[in-house]
Design a protein around this motif. Structure first.
Motif, short mmCIF file in Angstrom:
data_model
loop_
_atom_site.label_atom_id
_atom_site.label_comp_id
_atom_site.label_asym_id
_atom_site.label_seq_id
_atom_site.Cartn_x
_atom_site.Cartn_y
_atom_site.Cartn_z
N ASN A 278 0.87 -1.30 -0.10
CA ASN A 278 -0.21 0.08 0.04
C ASN A 278 0.69 1.29 0.21
O ASN A 278 0.37 2.45 -0.17
CB ASN A 278 -1.00 0.12 1.17
CG ASN A 278 -2.03 -1.03 1.03
OD1 ASN A 278 -2.63 -1.30 0.14
ND2 ASN A 278 -2.14 -1.94 2.12
N LYS B 146 -2.00 10.53 -0.60
CA LYS B 146 -2.42 9.77 0.17
C LYS B 146 -3.38 8.67 -0.41
O LYS B 146 -4.16 8.97 -1.81
CB LYS B 146 -3.61 10.64 1.02
CG LYS B 146 -4.10 9.69 2.19
CD LYS B 146 -4.51 10.58 3.39
CE LYS B 146 -4.89 10.06 4.63
NZ LYS B 146 -5.35 10.72 5.75
N ASP C 270 -6.37 7.43 -0.45
CA ASP C 270 -8.00 7.61 -0.65
C ASP C 270 -8.03 9.09 -0.98
O ASP C 270 -9.27 9.39 -1.11
CB ASP C 270 -8.59 7.45 0.80
CG ASP C 270 -8.22 8.44 1.87
OD1 ASP C 270 -7.12 8.77 1.88
OD2 ASP C 270 -9.07 8.57 2.69
N ASP C 271 -6.85 9.90 -1.38
CA ASP C 271 -7.22 11.05 -1.98
C ASP C 271 -6.01 11.68 -2.97
O ASP C 271 -5.01 12.33 -2.47
CB ASP C 271 -7.39 11.98 -0.76
CG ASP C 271 -7.70 13.44 -1.21
OD1 ASP C 271 -7.99 13.76 -2.41
OD2 ASP C 271 -7.71 14.68 -0.54
N LYS C 272 -5.69 10.80 -3.81
CA LYS C 272 -4.37 11.17 -4.70
C LYS C 272 -4.42 12.53 -5.36
O LYS C 272 -3.61 12.99 -6.06
CB LYS C 272 -4.37 10.08 -5.77
CG LYS C 272 -3.90 8.72 -4.97
CD LYS C 272 -3.67 7.75 -6.10
CE LYS C 272 -3.17 6.43 -5.67
NZ LYS C 272 -3.21 6.01 -4.00
N HIS D 137 -3.17 6.04 4.56
CA HIS D 137 -4.60 5.93 4.55
C HIS D 137 -4.87 4.46 5.33
O HIS D 137 -5.47 4.33 6.03
CB HIS D 137 -5.21 5.87 3.17
CG HIS D 137 -6.46 5.33 3.09
ND1 HIS D 137 -7.65 5.79 3.59
CD2 HIS D 137 -7.36 4.10 2.63
CE1 HIS D 137 -8.78 5.35 3.48
NE2 HIS D 137 -8.39 4.08 2.80
N HIS D 138 -3.91 3.56 4.81
CA HIS D 138 -3.76 2.14 5.32
C HIS D 138 -2.62 2.12 6.45
O HIS D 138 -1.93 2.84 6.59
CB HIS D 138 -3.24 1.23 4.28
CG HIS D 138 -4.25 1.05 3.11
ND1 HIS D 138 -5.65 0.53 2.99
CD2 HIS D 138 -4.37 1.65 2.03
CE1 HIS D 138 -6.07 0.56 1.98
NE2 HIS D 138 -5.39 1.45 1.14
#
Length: 95
Positions: free
Chosen positions: A29, A59, A61-63, A87-88
């Protein structure tokens, strides 16, 4: 990391950046990457490379909103930032 081959600060960071990559090599991840900014065009909204090295965090969940990293350049500083911002769950070898 965006770097320039001639940059002294980049050369200082290089072994630390390599070690960071080794620490997270088993974590699918997290990607630790570097790019020669003098040989590549980078056109990403929200990013501005004005000096070297420049580090951005994308991130999971927010690239679309990269975060400019402006903290310490030691291995522990970089690991702590990933632990706090990924995020992970961050899983890596012991330092």
């Amino acid at each position: 990391e965006f770097y320039a081959p001639w940059c002294g600060h980049c050369k200082t960071l290089a072994p630390i950046w390599e070690k960071l990559g080794e620490e997270f090599a088993g974590n699918e991840n997290i990607v630790i990457a570097k790019m020669d900014y003098t040989a590549n065009e980078v056109d990403v909204s929200g990013m501005a490379v004005k000096g070297f090295p420049t580090i951005y965090f994308f991130k999971g969940d927010d690239k679309t909103n990269p975060i400019k990293y402006e903290q310490g350049r030691e291995l522990n500083d970089l690991v702590k930032f990933l632990e706090e911002n990924a995020h992970h769950k961050v899983d890596h070898d012991e330092l």
